[in-house]
Write an enzyme that holds these catalytic residues in place. Structure first.
Site, PDB file in Angstrom:
ATOM      1  N   GLU A 182       0.830  -1.316   0.101  1.00 31.36           N
ATOM      2  CA  GLU A 182      -0.091  -0.099  -0.061  1.00 31.36           C
ATOM      3  C   GLU A 182       0.765   1.278   0.093  1.00 31.36           C
ATOM      4  O   GLU A 182       0.502   2.227  -0.514  1.00 31.36           O
ATOM      5  CB  GLU A 182      -1.115  -0.020   1.379  1.00 31.36           C
ATOM      6  N   THR A 193      -5.932   0.055   2.612  1.00 32.94           N
ATOM      7  CA  THR A 193      -7.321  -1.092   2.117  1.00 32.94           C
ATOM      8  C   THR A 193      -7.949  -1.853   3.101  1.00 32.94           C
ATOM      9  O   THR A 193      -7.608  -1.647   4.258  1.00 32.94           O
ATOM     10  CB  THR A 193      -6.748  -2.273   1.127  1.00 32.94           C
ATOM     11  N   LYS A 214     -14.411  -2.161   7.251  1.00 29.21           N
ATOM     12  CA  LYS A 214     -14.040  -2.903   8.332  1.00 29.21           C
ATOM     13  C   LYS A 214     -12.214  -2.997   8.111  1.00 29.21           C
ATOM     14  O   LYS A 214     -11.917  -3.523   7.046  1.00 29.21           O
ATOM     15  CB  LYS A 214     -14.405  -4.276   8.450  1.00 29.21           C
ATOM     16  N   ASP A 215     -11.497  -2.655   9.028  1.00 29.87           N
ATOM     17  CA  ASP A 215     -10.166  -2.806   8.840  1.00 29.87           C
ATOM     18  C   ASP A 215      -9.465  -3.272  10.047  1.00 29.87           C
ATOM     19  O   ASP A 215      -9.894  -3.492  11.217  1.00 29.87           O
ATOM     20  CB  ASP A 215      -9.536  -1.316   8.630  1.00 29.87           C
ATOM     21  N   MET A 216      -8.126  -3.045  10.281  1.00 38.42           N
ATOM     22  CA  MET A 216      -7.094  -3.726  11.201  1.00 38.42           C
ATOM     23  C   MET A 216      -6.395  -2.759  11.936  1.00 38.42           C
ATOM     24  O   MET A 216      -5.514  -3.062  12.829  1.00 38.42           O
ATOM     25  CB  MET A 216      -6.415  -4.805  10.774  1.00 38.42           C
ATOM     26  N   GLU A 217      -6.587  -1.299  11.563  1.00 32.16           N
ATOM     27  CA  GLU A 217      -5.537  -0.427  12.104  1.00 32.16           C
ATOM     28  C   GLU A 217      -6.391   0.854  12.525  1.00 32.16           C
ATOM     29  O   GLU A 217      -6.071   1.669  13.688  1.00 32.16           O
ATOM     30  CB  GLU A 217      -4.678   0.147  11.176  1.00 32.16           C
ATOM     31  N   ASP A 223     -12.095  -6.076  -0.388  1.00 29.46           N
ATOM     32  CA  ASP A 223     -13.225  -7.429  -0.213  1.00 29.46           C
ATOM     33  C   ASP A 223     -14.398  -7.131   0.379  1.00 29.46           C
ATOM     34  O   ASP A 223     -14.606  -5.974   0.961  1.00 29.46           O
ATOM     35  CB  ASP A 223     -12.319  -8.397   0.551  1.00 29.46           C
TER      36      ASP A 223
END
Length: 264
Positions: free
Chosen positions: A33, A113, A196-199, A222
């Site tokens: 990214e 992303t 929805k993400d992770m960070e 996705d």
């Protein structure tokens, strides 16, 4: 004396919001990214960590100037043991904290992303500006602690940017897993999240703690509630969506150039 201190702080904050933005820190979780933006803005890797960064950490800083802006892009680097991108809330929170302490930026941009939900109208390739961030995997079923676990925070509002670039606005839910359990899904629905993400919520927490405005630009790789396995769809679309993210972030930064926070 205390009242004078508060008045002085408020005056200083108002002045900083009226001053043209000059220093931006971009936080990005994955090398794939980060590199398109590094190339687009012609940033160079800093061989020496900024003052205050601990020695030996894998964090990578790319730095340069674009128009009237001083840009530092931070990527948490590769895990020293496993050699994969250091994704997730812990790495992003640490890098965000260290970057703010070292550089005192005017603005944080968390770009990356993410997954999204077709039930909320999202499609692969969509670009979102985030209005609110919250966690979906910090379950503490005790009064008030439950709210702390969710950790809901508003992003810095950018109505002029959203209007000028015709961007979609949505809420973001963050967790440390790529997949989604039924409990996660219930929490995400409760958070009214499209993305929805992770960070993101971890970056929002640190930025809020240290009183630095933060905005979030997320590109959908996705569809979480779709037919394809998340990991498969993520990898399939990563390259194309990263290219779209790259273009979107350039437009955002070009819009920011020469403007104050209040003009965003």
């Amino acid at each position: 004396m205390r009242e004078m201190d508060i008045s002085s702080d408020q005056s200083g904050q108002a002045q900083s919001q009226e001053r043209a933005i000059s220093k931006i820190v971009i936080i990005i979780a994955m090398q794939s990214e980060a590199l398109p933006l590094v190339n687009r803005f012609q940033l160079t890797e800093d061989p020496h960590p900024p003052c205050g960064f601990p020695q030996g950490v894998p964090w990578v800083r790319y730095h340069g100037s674009y128009k009237d802006l001083d840009i530092s892009l931070f990527w948490p680097g590769k895990d020293p043991t496993l050699g994969v991108d250091s994704v997730g809330t812990i790495s992003s929170a640490l890098v965000t904290y260290a970057a703010i302490q070292a550089l005192k930026p005017d603005l944080i941009i968390n770009a990356g992303t993410a997954g999204a939900f077709k039930a909320k109208g999202a499609s692969v390739g969509d670009i979102f500006i985030i209005s609110d961030c919250a966690f979906h995997d910090r379950r503490i079923p005790i009064p008030v602690f439950d709210l702390y676990g969710v950790g809901s925070r508003k992003a810095f509002e950018t109505p002029n940017l959203v209007k000028e670039l015709n961007l979609q606005v949505a809420k973001l839910s963050t967790g440390d897993s790529l997949d989604m359990t039924q409990q996660d899904e219930s929490s995400i629905i409760s958070n009214d999240a499209t993305v929805k993400d992770m960070e993101g919520a971890a970056v929002a927490y640190v930025a809020d703690l240290l009183k630095v405005p933060a905005i979030f630009v997320k590109a959908v790789t996705d569809i979480v509630d779709g037919d394809k396995p998340t990991s498969e769809e993520f990898l399939q679309n990563l390259s194309a969506v990263t290219a779209a993210l790259d273009v979107a972030v350039e437009k955002v930064i070009t819009f920011i150039n020469g403007k104050s926070l209040t003009e965003l």
